[in-house]
Design an enzyme around this catalytic site. Sequence first.
Site, PDB file in Angstrom:
ATOM      1  N   GLY A 113      18.388   0.835  42.899  1.00  0.00           N
ATOM      2  CA  GLY A 113      19.211   1.948  43.380  1.00  0.00           C
ATOM      3  C   GLY A 113      19.291   1.993  44.901  1.00  0.00           C
ATOM      4  O   GLY A 113      18.756   1.123  45.594  1.00  0.00           O
ATOM      5  N   GLN A 114      19.957   3.040  45.391  1.00  0.00           N
ATOM      6  CA  GLN A 114      20.181   3.157  46.846  1.00  0.00           C
ATOM      7  C   GLN A 114      18.875   3.109  47.622  1.00  0.00           C
ATOM      8  O   GLN A 114      18.745   2.369  48.588  1.00  0.00           O
ATOM      9  CB  GLN A 114      20.918   4.476  47.165  1.00  0.00           C
ATOM     10  CG  GLN A 114      21.278   4.609  48.635  1.00  0.00           C
ATOM     11  CD  GLN A 114      21.651   6.031  49.051  1.00  0.00           C
ATOM     12  OE1 GLN A 114      21.416   6.993  48.309  1.00  0.00           O
ATOM     13  NE2 GLN A 114      22.214   6.169  50.231  1.00  0.00           N
ATOM     14  N   LYS A 159      14.649  18.368  38.513  1.00  0.00           N
ATOM     15  CA  LYS A 159      13.801  18.143  39.692  1.00  0.00           C
ATOM     16  C   LYS A 159      12.785  19.275  39.870  1.00  0.00           C
ATOM     17  O   LYS A 159      11.644  19.044  40.260  1.00  0.00           O
ATOM     18  CB  LYS A 159      14.657  17.944  40.950  1.00  0.00           C
ATOM     19  CG  LYS A 159      15.333  16.585  40.990  1.00  0.00           C
ATOM     20  CD  LYS A 159      14.308  15.464  41.123  1.00  0.00           C
ATOM     21  CE  LYS A 159      14.861  14.092  40.880  1.00  0.00           C
ATOM     22  NZ  LYS A 159      13.840  13.036  40.813  1.00  0.00           N
ATOM     23  N   ILE A 168      20.821  11.029  51.434  1.00  0.00           N
ATOM     24  CA  ILE A 168      20.349   9.820  52.115  1.00  0.00           C
ATOM     25  C   ILE A 168      21.544   8.921  52.447  1.00  0.00           C
ATOM     26  O   ILE A 168      22.366   8.620  51.566  1.00  0.00           O
ATOM     27  CB  ILE A 168      19.334   9.040  51.233  1.00  0.00           C
ATOM     28  CG1 ILE A 168      18.158   9.943  50.830  1.00  0.00           C
ATOM     29  CG2 ILE A 168      18.852   7.785  51.952  1.00  0.00           C
ATOM     30  CD1 ILE A 168      17.289  10.460  51.954  1.00  0.00           C
ATOM     31  N   ASP A 211      12.722  -0.312  30.059  1.00  0.00           N
ATOM     32  CA  ASP A 211      13.167   1.070  29.991  1.00  0.00           C
ATOM     33  C   ASP A 211      11.913   1.942  29.926  1.00  0.00           C
ATOM     34  O   ASP A 211      11.071   1.726  29.046  1.00  0.00           O
ATOM     35  CB  ASP A 211      14.010   1.209  28.698  1.00  0.00           C
ATOM     36  CG  ASP A 211      14.657   2.573  28.595  1.00  0.00           C
ATOM     37  OD1 ASP A 211      14.185   3.504  29.277  1.00  0.00           O
ATOM     38  OD2 ASP A 211      15.619   2.709  27.812  1.00  0.00           O
ATOM     39  N   TYR A 214      20.635  18.209  37.315  1.00  0.00           N
ATOM     40  CA  TYR A 214      19.788  17.409  38.208  1.00  0.00           C
ATOM     41  C   TYR A 214      18.724  18.303  38.865  1.00  0.00           C
ATOM     42  O   TYR A 214      17.535  17.984  38.873  1.00  0.00           O
ATOM     43  CB  TYR A 214      20.687  16.759  39.269  1.00  0.00           C
ATOM     44  CG  TYR A 214      19.970  15.960  40.330  1.00  0.00           C
ATOM     45  CD1 TYR A 214      19.128  14.899  39.992  1.00  0.00           C
ATOM     46  CD2 TYR A 214      20.168  16.242  41.681  1.00  0.00           C
ATOM     47  CE1 TYR A 214      18.503  14.151  40.977  1.00  0.00           C
ATOM     48  CE2 TYR A 214      19.554  15.492  42.664  1.00  0.00           C
ATOM     49  CZ  TYR A 214      18.719  14.455  42.315  1.00  0.00           C
ATOM     50  OH  TYR A 214      18.108  13.717  43.289  1.00  0.00           O
ATOM     51  N   GLY A 226      13.256   1.836  39.101  1.00  0.00           N
ATOM     52  CA  GLY A 226      14.544   2.191  39.732  1.00  0.00           C
ATOM     53  C   GLY A 226      14.723   1.429  41.030  1.00  0.00           C
ATOM     54  O   GLY A 226      15.246   1.951  42.015  1.00  0.00           O
TER      55      GLY A 226
HETATM   56  N1  SER Z   1      21.815  12.882  47.029  1.00  0.00           N
HETATM   57  C1  SER Z   1      21.511  13.740  45.916  1.00  0.00           C
HETATM   58  C2  SER Z   1      22.736  14.186  45.218  1.00  0.00           C
HETATM   59  O1  SER Z   1      23.717  14.364  45.853  1.00  0.00           O
HETATM   60  C3  SER Z   1      20.707  14.931  46.380  1.00  0.00           C
HETATM   61  O2  SER Z   1      19.352  14.648  46.217  1.00  0.00           O
HETATM   62  O3  SER Z   1      22.724  14.379  44.053  1.00  0.00           O
END
Ligand code: SER
Length: 316
Positions: A11-12, A147, A173, A53, A143, A8
């Site tokens: 990504g950001q 997690k 973040i 992948d 999500y 990854g």
């Molecule tokens: N930045 C994430 C989100 O908004 C939170 O971990 O899904």
Amino acid sequence: MKKILIIGAVGQIGSELTLKMREIYGNDNVVASTRKTEPTQKIKESGPFEFFDVMDKQRFNEVCEKYKIDYIINMAAILSAVGEKNPMLAWDVNMNGLINVLELAREKNMKQVLIPSSIAVFGPETPQVNTPQETILRPTTMYGVTKVAGELLGDYYVRRFGLDVRGLRYPGIISHETLPGGGTTDYAVAIYYEAIKEKKYTCFVKEDTRLPMMYMPDCLKSTIDLFEADFNKLKHHSDFNVGAMSFSVAEMADSIRKYIPDFEISYEPDFRQAIADSWPDSVDDSAAREEWGWSPDYDLDAMTKDMLEQLEKKLK
Ligand code: SER
């Protein structure tokens, strides 16, 4: 010398973490990977890069063999807002990807796996202010569900197989290099871009929405500090709360107005309001402070100043 694979890496967080870790551990020792998004020139030119992948375990294994990988950092994830639009995709990437990472690391006796978690593990029944390390984990997003499961799996692999697994619950973040990919906290990045471009922003959560946030330099520091921490000193493993700052959208707008006095903000809350409302205002990160010396550097105004300076250069 550590041989690190960052999954990854476009990504950001992954894109900046890759460059930072290449500086620290040597360009050739940090392999960047992604499923299909084309990486930036900086990432491609500064060190090894592979497309694969994580669902394809054979190819994943080949990449680990090729570079003799003994550390994996898994930054690949579907975040909260995209996850609510496509829950099965979130399950697939966040869970099936993770279990392959853990299994491969176990089979190959790797030295460490770092899997980030998130404030999304919390839910509406969790205490909202200064949320404790040990508390109610009943998230209402896919999500968050993945997690929580990821944290439990990580701790299971530590206990059951003696694999060194670590993780930290990132807050929202904020950064200026790579845009975040479909989270609820994305407004806290977009507000700065729009402040520079348009001097106005329409926010998708209400003005009094308050969430824990962190500036990218602190995010990189927390990740690398946990990566470097002495395993024998860790009592927790996959679920460290990490705090840095906590503010409402209105307070962000006030901070921006110190530099752009005519900045205007309006509010049009959408489905992400309910997600934001289910997350804490702030977290108690004393376990991270005690076990691996966590301490952030940036507060809201210091971050605003730097974000606006950097975006001014980037966007004008
Ligand atoms: N930045 C994430 C989100 O908004 C939170 O971990 O899904």
